[in-house]
Design a protein around this motif. Sequence first.
Motif, PDB file in Angstrom:
ATOM      1  N   LEU A 110       0.701  -1.335   0.062  1.00 23.78           N
ATOM      2  CA  LEU A 110      -0.148  -0.079   0.040  1.00 23.78           C
ATOM      3  C   LEU A 110       0.818   1.223   0.056  1.00 23.78           C
ATOM      4  O   LEU A 110       0.860   2.071  -0.859  1.00 23.78           O
ATOM      5  CB  LEU A 110      -0.941  -0.254   1.254  1.00 23.78           C
ATOM      6  N   THR A 111       1.865   1.480   1.105  1.00 30.01           N
ATOM      7  CA  THR A 111       2.600   2.673   0.855  1.00 30.01           C
ATOM      8  C   THR A 111       3.652   2.536  -0.154  1.00 30.01           C
ATOM      9  O   THR A 111       4.021   3.746  -0.669  1.00 30.01           O
ATOM     10  CB  THR A 111       3.166   2.653   2.230  1.00 30.01           C
ATOM     11  N   PHE A 112       4.004   1.519  -0.700  1.00 30.27           N
ATOM     12  CA  PHE A 112       5.074   1.440  -1.739  1.00 30.27           C
ATOM     13  C   PHE A 112       4.265   2.209  -2.978  1.00 30.27           C
ATOM     14  O   PHE A 112       4.913   3.016  -3.599  1.00 30.27           O
ATOM     15  CB  PHE A 112       5.450  -0.022  -1.959  1.00 30.27           C
ATOM     16  N   ALA A 113       3.134   1.674  -3.371  1.00 25.98           N
ATOM     17  CA  ALA A 113       2.421   2.199  -4.652  1.00 25.98           C
ATOM     18  C   ALA A 113       1.879   3.656  -4.241  1.00 25.98           C
ATOM     19  O   ALA A 113       1.913   4.531  -5.160  1.00 25.98           O
ATOM     20  CB  ALA A 113       1.191   1.368  -4.742  1.00 25.98           C
ATOM     21  N   ALA A 144       3.597  -1.843  11.642  1.00 29.51           N
ATOM     22  CA  ALA A 144       4.244  -0.563  11.347  1.00 29.51           C
ATOM     23  C   ALA A 144       5.549  -0.546  10.664  1.00 29.51           C
ATOM     24  O   ALA A 144       5.874   0.308   9.848  1.00 29.51           O
ATOM     25  CB  ALA A 144       4.246  -0.022  12.817  1.00 29.51           C
ATOM     26  N   ALA A 145       6.265  -1.545  11.064  1.00 30.55           N
ATOM     27  CA  ALA A 145       7.615  -1.534  10.155  1.00 30.55           C
ATOM     28  C   ALA A 145       7.414  -1.767   8.818  1.00 30.55           C
ATOM     29  O   ALA A 145       8.179  -1.081   7.952  1.00 30.55           O
ATOM     30  CB  ALA A 145       8.300  -2.743  10.936  1.00 30.55           C
ATOM     31  N   ARG A 146       6.321  -2.521   8.402  1.00 33.43           N
ATOM     32  CA  ARG A 146       6.401  -3.066   6.924  1.00 33.43           C
ATOM     33  C   ARG A 146       5.792  -1.744   6.248  1.00 33.43           C
ATOM     34  O   ARG A 146       5.860  -1.512   5.149  1.00 33.43           O
ATOM     35  CB  ARG A 146       5.275  -4.033   6.654  1.00 33.43           C
ATOM     36  N   VAL A 147       4.826  -1.120   6.799  1.00 30.59           N
ATOM     37  CA  VAL A 147       4.317   0.098   6.363  1.00 30.59           C
ATOM     38  C   VAL A 147       5.339   1.280   6.064  1.00 30.59           C
ATOM     39  O   VAL A 147       5.636   1.762   5.102  1.00 30.59           O
ATOM     40  CB  VAL A 147       3.306   0.775   7.368  1.00 30.59           C
ATOM     41  N   THR A 148       6.368   1.187   7.086  1.00 33.91           N
ATOM     42  CA  THR A 148       7.543   2.149   6.917  1.00 33.91           C
ATOM     43  C   THR A 148       8.562   1.630   5.778  1.00 33.91           C
ATOM     44  O   THR A 148       9.083   2.529   4.924  1.00 33.91           O
ATOM     45  CB  THR A 148       8.220   2.214   8.342  1.00 33.91           C
ATOM     46  N   GLN A 149       8.465   0.312   5.840  1.00 34.79           N
ATOM     47  CA  GLN A 149       9.427  -0.290   4.673  1.00 34.79           C
ATOM     48  C   GLN A 149       9.083   0.236   3.080  1.00 34.79           C
ATOM     49  O   GLN A 149       9.752   0.531   2.554  1.00 34.79           O
ATOM     50  CB  GLN A 149       9.644  -1.556   4.636  1.00 34.79           C
TER      51      GLN A 149
END
Length: 492
Positions: free
Chosen positions: A65-68, A112-117
Amino acid sequence: MSTSTATRRAKPHAGAAWTVLSLACAGQFMVILDSAIVNVALPSIDRDLGFTATGLAWVVNGYLLTFAGFMLLGGRAADLFGPRRVLVAGLSLFAASSLAGGLAAAPEVLVAARVTQGMGAAMMAPATLVVINTWFTEEHARARAFGAWSAAGGVGGMAGAVAGGAITTGLSWRWVFLINVPIGAVLIVVAVMSLAGTPAGRREPLDLAGAVTGTAGLAALIYGVMQSADHGWTSVQVAGPVVAGLLLLVVFTVVEARFAGRPLMPLRLFGIRGVAVGNGMLLLFGGIAIAMWYFTSLFLQNVLHFSALQAGLGQTPAAVTFMVIARWASALLPRTGVRHLVLAGCGCFLVGFGWLSQAHADSGYVTGVLGPTLLIAVGIGLTFPTLMAAATAGVPEDDAGIVGGVAVTSNQVGGSVGLAALATAAGARAAAEAGESAPAALAAGYDLVFLVAAGLAVAIAMVGLLLPGPPARLTGRNAAISRRRSSEAPGR
C-alpha cells in the motif's frame, strides 16, 4: 535540460558507470524482493506473534500500500532534492524498518515496520530510475541499463519465494527482515561514494496540495482494491475507498492543471507520446505479470501439490529466461524501436497463456507449466524493459524522478487491480465447478485467469501500435548531433 543541471554531474569513467548501475539494480532487487519474500514466512510469523486472520494479511498489504501510494511523492522528491539524497534516505529508512520488523515482539510493531518499509521503497525505486536516466544518456547504454534494472526487479520477485523458504527453514522468519540491514548499510556507503556527481536537486518548494491529494488518492484506491479479497466489489469496504480514491485523483488532476505553481506531476509530460502510451501499457502489463508469477505459483501449489519452496524453484527457469531476454532485448531496442519488441512480446504472451490455459490437475510440470511459462517469460523479457524505457524517454532531466515514479506506479496499480479482479474471477469459476474435485475446480479458475491474460496481451498489442517503429536512419546534421552526444555520454 538546464545548464545548471547539465554541469552538476562530472563525466564518469566506465568503472564508475558500472558501479552506479550495480547500485541501481541492487536497490531495485531489494524493493521487489521484499514484496515477495515475506509470503512464505507468514505461517511462522503468525505462530510467533499471534496475528488475527485479517491482521496477518497486512504484513504484506501494508508494504504494498505505501510502496504504491507514495511513489509519486518519492519520484518528485528525487527531482527536487537529488537522487543521491533520496536514495540514501530511502535505503536508511528501509534498513531501519527492516531492523524493527526483525526484532518485532508484537503484531502492531511488525505491521508498522512494513508500512515504513514501503515508504522507503517508494523513495528508492524512482531514485534508481533517476540515476539511470541521468547517468546513462547515450541511447544504447541507456537501453542496456534499463534491461539490467528490469532483470534485477524480475529476479528479485522470483527469488522471494525461494529465499523466503530457505531463510525461514534454515534460520528464522526474523532473518527475512534482518538480512536487509547489512545489505542496506553496504548500499548506503556505495551510494554516498559513487553518486557524488549526480544532480543536487532544484531546491523548489514541494507542491503540498498535489502531494496530499495524489498520495491519498492512490493509497485509498489501492486500499479499496485490496479489500475486495475479503468483501464483494459492491460492499462499502471496497466501494467507499475506491470512490474516495478516484475523487481525490480527480481533485489532484485539477490542482495540477489549474492551481499548482510548480506541480508535483506536470501534466504537460503526458503530451510526450512515449510517456502517455507507455504508462497505459504498463497499467495493462501489471495484470500480465500477476497472472504469470502469482497465479502460476498457486497452480503449482494448489493443483500440482508443490510446496512453496518447490513452486519457487519450479518458476526459476522462467526467471532466468526473463533475465537473459531482458538484457538481449535492451541491446536490440535502439535498432528495432519500441513497437516491434512489444508486438513480439505480446505474441509470446498470446501463445504462452493460451497453452497454459489448457493445464489441468493431471498435467505434468514440464509440458503443462514449464513450456508455456518459458514462452511467457520471453514475452516479459521483451516487453517490460522496453515499456519502462519508452515511458521514461524524452523527458527533461529535471522531471526524470516524477516520470519514473509514474511508470512504477502504473505497473504497481495495474498489478494490484489485476490481482483483485483475477482472483475474483478465478474464485467464481472454481465455485461454479464445485462438482469436480478441489484441484480440478481450482485448475478451472486458474485457466480462466490465463485466458484473461491472453486477452490483456491483445489489448497491449493494440495500444502498442501507437508507439514508435524502428528509428529512422540518421543523416547529415542529425547524425552529427547523435555522434557528438554519444561522445559526451558517461562511460565513453
